[in-house]
Design a protein around this motif. Structure first.
Motif, PDB file in Angstrom:
ATOM      1  N   SER A  74       0.835  -1.199   0.000  1.00  0.00           N
ATOM      2  CA  SER A  74       0.000   0.000   0.000  1.00  0.00           C
ATOM      3  C   SER A  74       0.873   1.253   0.000  1.00  0.00           C
ATOM      4  CB  SER A  74      -0.951  -0.001   1.206  1.00  0.00           C
ATOM      5  OG  SER A  74      -0.220   0.148   2.415  1.00  0.00           O
ATOM      6  N   VAL A  75       0.244   2.392  -0.258  1.00  0.00           N
ATOM      7  CA  VAL A  75       0.945   3.670  -0.289  1.00  0.00           C
ATOM      8  C   VAL A  75       0.286   4.608   0.707  1.00  0.00           C
ATOM      9  CG1 VAL A  75       1.572   5.659  -1.711  1.00  0.00           C
ATOM     10  CG2 VAL A  75       1.611   3.365  -2.708  1.00  0.00           C
ATOM     11  N   PHE A  76       1.106   5.288   1.494  1.00  0.00           N
ATOM     12  CA  PHE A  76       0.641   6.262   2.486  1.00  0.00           C
ATOM     13  C   PHE A  76       1.124   7.629   2.024  1.00  0.00           C
ATOM     14  CE2 PHE A  76       0.556   8.613   6.450  1.00  0.00           C
ATOM     15  CZ  PHE A  76      -0.580   8.120   7.075  1.00  0.00           C
ATOM     16  N   GLN A  77       0.206   8.603   1.960  1.00  0.00           N
ATOM     17  CA  GLN A  77       0.541   9.928   1.449  1.00  0.00           C
ATOM     18  C   GLN A  77       0.640  10.978   2.551  1.00  0.00           C
ATOM     19  OE1 GLN A  77      -2.927  10.230  -1.124  1.00  0.00           O
ATOM     20  NE2 GLN A  77      -1.569  10.338  -2.902  1.00  0.00           N
ATOM     21  N   GLY A  78       1.372  12.036   2.222  1.00  0.00           N
ATOM     22  CA  GLY A  78       1.423  13.238   3.043  1.00  0.00           C
ATOM     23  C   GLY A  78       1.590  14.429   2.123  1.00  0.00           C
ATOM     24  N   ASN A  79       1.297  15.615   2.620  1.00  0.00           N
ATOM     25  CA  ASN A  79       1.523  16.834   1.849  1.00  0.00           C
ATOM     26  C   ASN A  79       1.816  17.981   2.799  1.00  0.00           C
ATOM     27  OD1 ASN A  79      -1.140  17.571   2.713  1.00  0.00           O
ATOM     28  ND2 ASN A  79      -1.951  16.447   0.971  1.00  0.00           N
TER      29      ASN A  79
END
Length: 163
Positions: A56-61
């Motif tokens: 899976s991929v975990f995002q941040g910004n």
């Protein structure tokens, strides 16, 4: 007499067509994460994506605040958010993308604070984390380890011994 120490890092320079499927997914997710950045002051939208050991991929910004420096960079929102929500997961890849609001993607390198946090995550999990960043002329830089961005990082070994 002073001794000279040379530090060498290796960076792969790739086209987007040369990314592995996992890298392409992580790269796309970092770019997509810029859409939800909160950057009303700088107008500079940054997204980070962490490829995890379960696929899976975990995002941040980046999240800005009018009381500078109360905002936080994309790299740290991603890593800190992951540590809170999925502490058992290991990061096996990372990508960071940056662009001005409504603009094309540009070269954007992590700041010093982010480099320190990123390098510490490698130390914590005991394995390198490859990193993708945009290079000039739409090339993609693949760093083989986050430590390559900060070869003389501050670690727990730099702290005084505990009593």
């Amino acid at each position: 007499m002073a001794q000279l120490l040379n530090v060498t890092i290796q960076v792969d320079v790739l086209s987007s067509a040369e990314l592995t499927p996992d890298e392409a997914l992580t790269w796309q997710q970092a770019r997509a994460a810029t859409d939800n950045a909160y950057a009303p002051f700088s107008q500079f939208h940054v997204g980070a994506a962490l490829l995890l050991d379960n696929g899976s991929v975990f995002q941040g910004n980046n999240q800005e605040n009018p009381a500078y420096p109360s905002g936080l960079c994309a790299e740290r929102t991603a890593m800190f958010g992951l540590a809170v929500s999925q502490p058992e997961r290991r990061i096996v890849g990372m990508a960071v993308a940056a662009r001005p609001k409504n603009g094309a993607f540009v070269v954007g390198m992590p700041c010093g604070a982010c480099r320190q946090v990123m390098a510490d995550y490698e130390v914590r999990q005991g394995q390198p984390i490859p990193l993708l960043l945009l290079g000039p002329d739409d090339t993609i830089y693949r760093f083989r380890s986050l430590a390559d961005l900060l070869p003389f990082q501050f670690t727990s070994e730099n702290l005084p011994p505990r009593e």
